[in-house]
Enzyme design. Structure first.
Site: not given
Ligand SMILES: Cc1cc2nc3c(=O)[nH]c(=O)nc-3n(C[C@H](O)[C@H](O)[C@H](O)COP(=O)(O)OP(=O)(O)OC[C@H]3O[C@@H](n4cnc5c(N)ncnc54)[C@H](O)[C@@H]3O)c2cc1C
Length: 404
Positions: A142, A381-382
């Site tokens: 993610g 988008e981050g």
């Molecule tokens: C409705 C929806 C639409 C989306 N659309 C798209 C799309 O069109 N294309 C696409 O590619 N993706 C899409 N996404 C995915 C979205 O971009 C990811 O969910 C997002 O980047 C976070 O990744 P993750 O869910 O794996 O969370 P994780 O990366 O597992 O993060 C979990 C938590 O840990 C925190 N965290 C992670 N790393 C760190 C760090 N180094 N320091 C501090 N905190 C940290 C995060 O901020 C978060 O709070 C979508 C998601 C949703 C829910």
């Protein structure tokens, strides 16, 4: 250079039109498609055709997400209010209507922004008019998008894609998907490239759609790639793996898309503030902009504080877009805008539910929906945390290896 904080005059007609569309076309169907999750909003076809018409006639610069490209800025050194600024202003206005419907707008996907940001001239022409979703996220990948596992292997004049992408916005409805994949995992982030894959390409299939808290009008898909062959010329930008440049190419997309997501949050939050101000007025709470907040009622003071937060997010959004129009590096400002707007967008919409009590929580108004819709804008988008990390790296001059 003096700063003029007024909205540029030349965009007033565009913003006015976007507001009319938001009020007369999006708001009336907002609740319908919140309830009918996964049902395609047919009404958007006519709207998308209108936006195409405006763009073709040149009457509307940056009417949607596709209007982002740095090289478009005039070569002269004069200050320019261009397509990026027009895009954030019109998107904010449309999201005053409905974020989920804006995200469902044909031919205005985040993949379109990626194409606009990194495609070469020939690709720009070839992919003009497509509707492109953007597939970065994978199971287990993610925020750490540098760890992408989907592979792209050159075989003759095609790349063969293998992997699974999740949470792809418009992944089912869009006719093209911009897929991030690695040419060679051992070369790290520099080997990650994006590929435009037309829908219907053998080996690509939509596996399922998600049920979500908010933006239910927007489809969110899991897409599987199994020996999916795409022409080599569908790789966006250069196929060279430049380890010195690292992730910069792929990341350039985010500098353009993050201000757009900030704009979505700004628009949705303003919808909540506007309605709450009206509802408070009906309840006899008036806000006096000439008196300090602490001398007014608690409800008025809270509204003033939320409006100040909104204004800060709005200005950061304008700054990030303006810098892109004027070809200034804006990674820091794009992340600041996204971080601020994402956070205050959620705070404000939920704060408005709180201020309006049971009315805000019920489905009688759209306030509860906007509180649900806005949360995603602080995630995709981050996330908030990732934007703060990027801001910290930029301010402190540290690399991603030095500050994780
Ligand atoms: C409705 C929806 C639409 C989306 N659309 C798209 C799309 O069109 N294309 C696409 O590619 N993706 C899409 N996404 C995915 C979205 O971009 C990811 O969910 C997002 O980047 C976070 O990744 P993750 O869910 O794996 O969370 P994780 O990366 O597992 O993060 C979990 C938590 O840990 C925190 N965290 C992670 N790393 C760190 C760090 N180094 N320091 C501090 N905190 C940290 C995060 O901020 C978060 O709070 C979508 C998601 C949703 C829910």
């Amino acid at each position: 250079m003096p700063i003029n904080l007024d909205d540029p005059k030349k965009f007033r007609p565009l913003v006015g039109q976007a507001h009319q569309v938001a009020m007369n076309m999006l708001r009336p169907i907002s609740r319908k498609y919140d309830r009918a999750e996964h049902e395609y909003p047919q009404e958007l076809d006519m709207l998308a055709a209108m936006i195409d018409g405006l763009a073709e006639s040149g009457a509307s610069e940056g009417a949607g997400a596709a209007g982002v490209r740095r090289e478009d800025a005039d070569a002269d050194s004069s200050v320019k209010n261009g397509a990026n600024l027009a895009s954030v202003m019109s998107i904010a206005e449309m999201c005053w209507g409905d974020v989920g419907l804006l995200l469902s707008m044909p031919r205005q996907g985040l993949g379109n922004s990626a194409i606009a940001s990194v495609a070469d001239e020939e690709q720009q022409e070839r992919f003009a008019g497509v509707w492109a979703g953007m597939a970065i996220t994978e199971p287990g990948v993610g925020s750490d998008s540098a760890n992408i596992r989907t592979t792209a292997t050159l075989d003759g004049d095609h790349y063969v894609l293998n992997g699974e992408k999740i949470y792809v916005t418009s992944g089912d409805r869009a006719d093209h998907i911009v897929v991030w994949a690695t040419l060679d995992r051992s070369l790290g982030r520099a080997a990650i490239k994006s590929f435009v894959v037309p829908k219907g390409t053998p080996g690509m299939r939509v596996d399922r759609l998600e049920h979500k808290l908010g933006i239910r009008a927007s489809d969110t898909a899991t897409i599987i790639f199994e020996d999916c062959r795409v022409p080599a010329e569908n790789l966006l930008g250069s196929p060279e793996v430049d380890t010195k440049q690292g992730f910069a190419g792929a990341m350039a997309t985010f500098d353009n898309t993050r201000p757009l997501v900030a704009a979505m949050a700004v628009g949705c939050a303003r919808a909540a503030l506007d309605l709450t101000r009206d509802l408070l007025a009906q309840a006899g709470v008036s806000v006096d902009y000439d008196r300090p907040a602490q001398t007014q009622s608690a409800a008025a003071a809270r509204l003033l504080q939320m409006e100040a937060d909104w204004e800060a997010a709005h200005l950061l959004m304008l700054q990030a877009a303006w810098m892109a129009d004027n070809r200034r590096p804006n990674s820091l400002e794009a992340s600041m805008a996204k971080a601020k707007a994402g956070r205050v967008g959620s705070d404000i919409t939920l704060g408005c539910v709180e201020l309006t009590g049971s009315l805000g929580y019920s489905e009688a108004e759209l306030l509860e929906k906007w509180a649900r819709d806005s949360k995603i804008l602080d995630i995709f988008e981050g996330t908030q945390q990732i934007q703060q990390l990027i801001v910290a790296r930029r301010v402190l001059g540290l690399s991603s290896a030095e500050l994780k």
